[in-house]
Design a protein around this motif. Structure first.
Motif, PDB file in Angstrom:
ATOM      1  N   ASP A 189     -90.671  32.825 -49.728  1.00 27.16           N
ATOM      2  CA  ASP A 189     -91.346  34.143 -49.557  1.00 27.16           C
ATOM      3  C   ASP A 189     -90.368  35.080 -49.016  1.00 27.16           C
ATOM      4  O   ASP A 189     -90.491  35.414 -47.684  1.00 27.16           O
ATOM      5  CB  ASP A 189     -92.604  33.954 -48.678  1.00 27.16           C
ATOM      6  CG  ASP A 189     -93.350  34.999 -48.422  1.00 27.16           C
ATOM      7  OD1 ASP A 189     -93.040  36.310 -48.822  1.00 27.16           O
ATOM      8  OD2 ASP A 189     -94.131  35.027 -47.662  1.00 27.16           O
ATOM      9  N   PRO A 190     -89.549  36.129 -49.823  1.00 24.22           N
ATOM     10  CA  PRO A 190     -88.497  36.852 -49.164  1.00 24.22           C
ATOM     11  C   PRO A 190     -89.061  38.096 -48.478  1.00 24.22           C
ATOM     12  O   PRO A 190     -88.532  39.075 -48.015  1.00 24.22           O
ATOM     13  CB  PRO A 190     -87.757  37.158 -50.345  1.00 24.22           C
ATOM     14  CG  PRO A 190     -88.261  36.386 -51.713  1.00 24.22           C
ATOM     15  CD  PRO A 190     -89.594  35.886 -51.406  1.00 24.22           C
ATOM     16  N   SER A 191     -90.435  38.178 -48.215  1.00 26.09           N
ATOM     17  CA  SER A 191     -91.175  39.079 -47.483  1.00 26.09           C
ATOM     18  C   SER A 191     -91.088  38.788 -46.033  1.00 26.09           C
ATOM     19  O   SER A 191     -91.400  39.687 -45.207  1.00 26.09           O
ATOM     20  CB  SER A 191     -92.576  39.803 -48.194  1.00 26.09           C
ATOM     21  OG  SER A 191     -93.331  38.728 -47.953  1.00 26.09           O
ATOM     22  N   ALA A 192     -91.090  37.382 -45.848  1.00 24.54           N
ATOM     23  CA  ALA A 192     -91.160  36.984 -44.473  1.00 24.54           C
ATOM     24  C   ALA A 192     -89.769  36.543 -44.009  1.00 24.54           C
ATOM     25  O   ALA A 192     -89.039  36.157 -44.892  1.00 24.54           O
ATOM     26  CB  ALA A 192     -92.146  35.941 -44.263  1.00 24.54           C
ATOM     27  N   LYS A 193     -89.614  36.514 -42.728  1.00 24.17           N
ATOM     28  CA  LYS A 193     -88.364  36.063 -42.165  1.00 24.17           C
ATOM     29  C   LYS A 193     -88.170  34.571 -42.301  1.00 24.17           C
ATOM     30  O   LYS A 193     -89.160  33.935 -42.208  1.00 24.17           O
ATOM     31  CB  LYS A 193     -88.114  36.673 -40.867  1.00 24.17           C
ATOM     32  CG  LYS A 193     -88.304  35.841 -39.702  1.00 24.17           C
ATOM     33  CD  LYS A 193     -87.824  36.464 -38.400  1.00 24.17           C
ATOM     34  CE  LYS A 193     -88.404  35.716 -37.155  1.00 24.17           C
ATOM     35  NZ  LYS A 193     -87.285  34.642 -36.825  1.00 24.17           N
ATOM     36  N   MET A 194     -87.021  34.306 -42.275  1.00 25.68           N
ATOM     37  CA  MET A 194     -86.758  32.616 -42.216  1.00 25.68           C
ATOM     38  C   MET A 194     -87.353  32.068 -41.096  1.00 25.68           C
ATOM     39  O   MET A 194     -86.528  32.659 -40.139  1.00 25.68           O
ATOM     40  CB  MET A 194     -85.491  32.309 -42.654  1.00 25.68           C
ATOM     41  CG  MET A 194     -85.199  30.851 -42.686  1.00 25.68           C
ATOM     42  SD  MET A 194     -83.398  30.311 -43.205  1.00 25.68           S
ATOM     43  CE  MET A 194     -83.563  30.640 -44.896  1.00 25.68           C
ATOM     44  N   SER A 195     -88.140  31.148 -40.815  1.00 28.81           N
ATOM     45  CA  SER A 195     -88.663  30.897 -39.357  1.00 28.81           C
ATOM     46  C   SER A 195     -88.880  29.386 -39.555  1.00 28.81           C
ATOM     47  O   SER A 195     -89.566  28.822 -40.468  1.00 28.81           O
ATOM     48  CB  SER A 195     -89.995  31.844 -38.965  1.00 28.81           C
ATOM     49  OG  SER A 195     -90.289  31.201 -37.911  1.00 28.81           O
ATOM     50  N   LYS A 196     -88.637  28.800 -38.350  1.00 27.59           N
ATOM     51  CA  LYS A 196     -89.257  27.289 -38.483  1.00 27.59           C
ATOM     52  C   LYS A 196     -90.511  27.065 -38.329  1.00 27.59           C
ATOM     53  O   LYS A 196     -90.883  26.105 -38.474  1.00 27.59           O
ATOM     54  CB  LYS A 196     -88.405  26.476 -37.151  1.00 27.59           C
ATOM     55  CG  LYS A 196     -88.833  27.035 -35.978  1.00 27.59           C
ATOM     56  CD  LYS A 196     -87.672  26.589 -34.953  1.00 27.59           C
ATOM     57  CE  LYS A 196     -87.644  27.834 -33.591  1.00 27.59           C
ATOM     58  NZ  LYS A 196     -86.690  28.452 -33.714  1.00 27.59           N
ATOM     59  N   SER A 197     -91.351  28.038 -37.954  1.00 29.44           N
ATOM     60  CA  SER A 197     -92.689  27.932 -37.915  1.00 29.44           C
ATOM     61  C   SER A 197     -93.358  28.267 -39.094  1.00 29.44           C
ATOM     62  O   SER A 197     -94.643  28.192 -39.280  1.00 29.44           O
ATOM     63  CB  SER A 197     -93.232  28.848 -36.427  1.00 29.44           C
ATOM     64  OG  SER A 197     -92.557  29.909 -36.654  1.00 29.44           O
ATOM     65  N   ALA A 198     -92.758  28.318 -40.266  1.00 27.11           N
ATOM     66  CA  ALA A 198     -93.340  28.625 -41.534  1.00 27.11           C
ATOM     67  C   ALA A 198     -94.080  27.285 -42.020  1.00 27.11           C
ATOM     68  O   ALA A 198     -93.849  26.135 -41.593  1.00 27.11           O
ATOM     69  CB  ALA A 198     -92.266  28.752 -42.590  1.00 27.11           C
ATOM     70  N   ALA A 199     -95.060  27.540 -42.660  1.00 25.84           N
ATOM     71  CA  ALA A 199     -96.021  26.561 -43.209  1.00 25.84           C
ATOM     72  C   ALA A 199     -95.218  25.530 -43.938  1.00 25.84           C
ATOM     73  O   ALA A 199     -95.526  24.232 -43.712  1.00 25.84           O
ATOM     74  CB  ALA A 199     -96.966  26.963 -44.011  1.00 25.84           C
ATOM     75  N   SER A 200     -94.183  25.907 -44.893  1.00 23.11           N
ATOM     76  CA  SER A 200     -93.614  24.946 -45.831  1.00 23.11           C
ATOM     77  C   SER A 200     -91.990  24.652 -45.344  1.00 23.11           C
ATOM     78  O   SER A 200     -91.564  25.904 -44.769  1.00 23.11           O
ATOM     79  CB  SER A 200     -93.717  25.574 -47.125  1.00 23.11           C
ATOM     80  OG  SER A 200     -92.773  25.002 -48.141  1.00 23.11           O
ATOM     81  N   GLU A 201     -91.755  23.422 -45.307  1.00 26.76           N
ATOM     82  CA  GLU A 201     -90.165  23.335 -45.192  1.00 26.76           C
ATOM     83  C   GLU A 201     -89.308  24.026 -46.263  1.00 26.76           C
ATOM     84  O   GLU A 201     -88.028  24.072 -45.776  1.00 26.76           O
ATOM     85  CB  GLU A 201     -90.119  21.914 -44.897  1.00 26.76           C
ATOM     86  CG  GLU A 201     -90.472  21.356 -43.686  1.00 26.76           C
ATOM     87  CD  GLU A 201     -89.948  19.837 -43.367  1.00 26.76           C
ATOM     88  OE1 GLU A 201     -89.089  19.261 -44.272  1.00 26.76           O
ATOM     89  OE2 GLU A 201     -90.772  19.126 -42.553  1.00 26.76           O
ATOM     90  N   LYS A 202     -90.044  24.095 -47.198  1.00 27.76           N
ATOM     91  CA  LYS A 202     -88.920  24.692 -48.431  1.00 27.76           C
ATOM     92  C   LYS A 202     -88.652  26.109 -47.860  1.00 27.76           C
ATOM     93  O   LYS A 202     -87.601  26.814 -48.475  1.00 27.76           O
ATOM     94  CB  LYS A 202     -89.878  24.773 -49.551  1.00 27.76           C
ATOM     95  CG  LYS A 202     -89.832  23.501 -50.264  1.00 27.76           C
ATOM     96  CD  LYS A 202     -90.426  23.892 -51.582  1.00 27.76           C
ATOM     97  CE  LYS A 202     -90.529  22.525 -52.671  1.00 27.76           C
ATOM     98  NZ  LYS A 202     -91.511  22.931 -53.809  1.00 27.76           N
TER      99      LYS A 202
END
Ligand code: ADP
Ligand code: TRP
Length: 316
Positions: A189-202
């Protein structure tokens, strides 16, 4: 010679955004400056942590920084909780900070969303502890990713307010944000920053991902205009090629581009992982390194706190 200081949370996963946005820029500044890098375990507990996991994550963070090139000779490397002055100064700054300015912190608003009345005081107060982290060491430069800029600006505001009220005690810190790499976006989801708290590990590339996982994640990365630009940024940072060169090389050829990018990521990660694992083999040595760092930090922090206590009138 400037004082350079940054800190990261021991959260188990470090991703390539953390590496390119925070760790690598810090390592580049190490030579010729006075450097402080610490593991903010007291920031980590603003959200629930399992004690045994937290302990492991602290060691993992230390091992990763050392593996990434942090040199304990050039950098004071330590655990935040080992230097009590951080929380002591945070209390005093709490009495200078305004509710209103903390309520405006974007990260707080995002993390508090949906928690209602049960959001912890610690989460709200987190930026004040971060201001204490920075101001305690007369920091000139704070290399961080874009998302932390507002917190560093709060530290500046608090320093200014404190100095106006009690005299020139604190140095004004400056955030240093990389032009490129300050905000690596999520793969899915390139509108959100890469974050470890993201829902998906992908969504992120963990520093501990193996070659196959890296390939899979990059293969499934979204390649709309923003997504492609994000992958190009990654490629630029990893290979030194300019975006123009990358565009010319791979015009309309997303698959080969993704393959080469995955190879470049793995070329960074494989030797890094070997080093991390080697450091983790010897916990006692890691602890010794952190303790030695804490001792150096404490000497500086204790002196500063004496000045602060004197300035506010509690030192008799
Ligand atoms: P996360 O958002 O994954 O929880 P942290 O908030 O722990 O990451 O950030 C640690 C450091 O890494 C900070 O300096 C932050 O600005 C930087 N950072 C985090 N995410 C990114 C990203 N996507 N791109 C660049 N830097 C980042
Ligand atoms: N809040 C920062 C983060 O989550 C970590 C941090 C704590 C920090 N104290 C700091 C960063 C002082 C720079 C300087 O990423």
């Amino acid at each position: 010679m400037s004082r350079v200081l940054t800190a990261l949370q021991p959260s188990g996963v470090l991703h390539i955004g953390n590496y390119l946005g925070a760790i690598q820029p810090f390592v580049e500044l190490q030579t010729g400056n006075e450097n402080f890098l610490f593991i903010v375990d007291y920031h980590a507990i603003t959200v629930p942590q399992k004690p045994e996991e937290l302990r492991r994550n602290i060691l993992f963070a230390a091992a990763t920084y050392l593996a990434a090139g942090v040199d304990p000779e050039k950098t004071v490397l330590f655990q935040q909780s080992a230097v009590a002055e951080h929380t002591e100064l945070a209390w005093i700054l709490n009495c200078v900070a305004h509710m209103g300015e903390l309520e405006r912190m974007i990260q707080y608003k995002e993390k508090a969303r949906g928690k209602g009345e049960s959001v912890t005081v610690g989460l709200f107060d987190y930026p004040v502890l971060m201001a204490a982290d920075i101001l305690l060491y007369d920091t000139d430069i704070v290399p961080v990713g874009e998302d932390q800029k507002q917190h560093v600006e709060l530290a500046r505001d608090l320093a200014q307010r404190f100095n106006k009220r009690f005299g020139e005690v604190f140095v004004m810190p400056k955030p240093q944000i990389r032009k490129q790499g300050a905000r690596i976006m999520a793969l899915d989801d390139p509108s959100a920053k890469m974050s470890k708290s993201a829902a998906s590990e992908k969504s992120y590339l963990s520093l501990m991902d193996d070659a196959q996982t890296v390939e899979k994640k990059i293969r499934s990365a979204v390649t709309d205009a923003t997504g492609l630009a994000n992958l190009q940024t990654l490629c630029t940072l990893l290979t030194g090629k300019t975006v123009k060169q990358i565009e010319t090389m791979y015009q309309g050829k997303n698959e080969p581009f993704k393959q080469d990018l995955a190879a470049a990521v793995t070329a960074l990660l494989t030797p890094l992982q070997q080093k991390v694992n080697a450091y983790l083999q010897d916990e006692a040595a890691l602890k010794r390194t952190l303790d030695a760092g804490a001792e150096r930090a404490r000497t500086i922090a204790a002196k500063k706190m004496e000045r602060v206590r004197k300035a506010i009138g509690v030192q008799l």
